[in-house]
Design a protein around this motif. Structure first.
Motif, short mmCIF file in Angstrom:
data_model
loop_
_atom_site.label_atom_id
_atom_site.label_comp_id
_atom_site.label_asym_id
_atom_site.label_seq_id
_atom_site.Cartn_x
_atom_site.Cartn_y
_atom_site.Cartn_z
N ASN A 22 0.94 -1.18 0.05
CA ASN A 22 0.08 -0.06 -0.06
C ASN A 22 0.78 1.09 0.18
N GLY A 23 1.24 1.71 -1.30
CA GLY A 23 2.10 2.88 -1.13
C GLY A 23 1.62 4.17 -2.20
N SER A 29 -1.87 6.76 -5.30
CA SER A 29 -1.84 5.57 -4.71
C SER A 29 -1.75 4.07 -5.35
N TYR A 30 -1.22 3.24 -4.76
CA TYR A 30 -1.17 1.91 -5.48
C TYR A 30 -1.11 0.79 -4.48
N GLN A 47 -3.84 -0.84 -12.02
CA GLN A 47 -4.90 -1.73 -11.75
C GLN A 47 -4.90 -2.43 -10.29
N THR A 48 -6.19 -2.50 -9.81
CA THR A 48 -5.88 -3.50 -8.45
C THR A 48 -6.38 -4.94 -8.46
N GLY A 49 -6.80 -5.33 -9.81
CA GLY A 49 -7.17 -6.72 -9.99
C GLY A 49 -6.50 -7.42 -10.98
N LEU A 50 -6.17 -8.56 -10.75
CA LEU A 50 -5.70 -9.47 -11.99
C LEU A 50 -6.61 -10.50 -12.21
N THR A 51 -6.90 -10.88 -13.47
CA THR A 51 -7.77 -11.99 -13.83
C THR A 51 -6.94 -12.92 -14.41
N GLY A 52 -7.00 -14.33 -14.40
CA GLY A 52 -6.32 -15.36 -14.86
C GLY A 52 -6.62 -16.53 -14.07
N VAL A 121 -1.66 -1.70 5.08
CA VAL A 121 -2.40 -2.98 5.19
C VAL A 121 -2.98 -3.01 3.79
N VAL A 122 -2.80 -4.34 3.28
CA VAL A 122 -3.45 -4.94 2.00
C VAL A 122 -4.06 -6.07 2.34
N PHE A 123 -5.45 -6.12 1.76
CA PHE A 123 -6.19 -7.45 1.90
C PHE A 123 -6.35 -8.06 0.60
#
Length: 172
Positions: A22-23, A29-30, A47-52, A121-123
């Motif tokens: 979380n930076g 922010s990313y 992007q905050t999601g990765l599809t695969g 924190v990142v969930f």
């Protein structure tokens, strides 16, 4: 049907590493980033999601500040091979593992989403990519994390041995 192979100059098929953090960079922010080791530079990923297709879980040890740090590598097949690397003791790893432990069929695409918490924190939220449905899990701070990793890895191997993903056989 096999995908058309582009001939000519290209980059070798190296995995793309995504690191969880979380930076902030230049006021933006990313939640994950790539790292350019040659230039000692953090490259934020917006992007905050990765599809695969989740392909494999690996435990790795990396030295940081003269001590060993245990990392969880989540290997994902998508347009490229991605490796989401996070500390094994992080909230991201634990929430990913709790959600992944509920997945029965890894031959279907999933969305791995980085979710900002308070402070640094990142969930992780995990979604069925076809229905966009979040995989609901119950928090368990005392879960057997290594047992969950083994269980998920077993399901991944079973899924790879019995299904064709994206029209291409998975090579083991």
């Amino acid at each position: 049907m096999l995908a058309e192979i582009k001939l000519g100059l290209c980059n070798p098929p190296q995995p793309i590493y995504l690191y969880v953090k979380n930076g902030e960079f230049n006021g933006e922010s990313y939640l994950w980033y790539q790292y350019d080791i040659n230039n000692n530079k953090t490259i934020p990923v917006q992007q905050t999601g990765l599809t695969g297709y989740i392909f494999e879980l690996k435990l790795t040890t990396k030295e940081f500040r003269e001590r060993d740090n245990n990392k969880l590598d989540i290997v994902v097949r998508a347009d490229e091979i991605y490796v989401v690397r996070t500390g094994i003791e992080t909230n991201f790893a634990k929430t990913f593992l709790l959600a992944a432990s509920l997945v029965q069929d890894f031959s279907k695409p999933l969305i791995i989403a980085a979710i900002a918490g308070k402070e640094n924190v990142v969930f992780c939220n995990l979604y069925d990519a076809a229905t966009k449905t979040k995989i609901q899990y119950k928090w368990n701070k005392d879960a057997d994390w290594l047992g969950i990793i083994d269980s998920v890895q077993t399901k991944l191997q079973t899924s790879q041995n019995s299904h064709v993903v994206s029209g291409e056989p998975i090579l083991l």
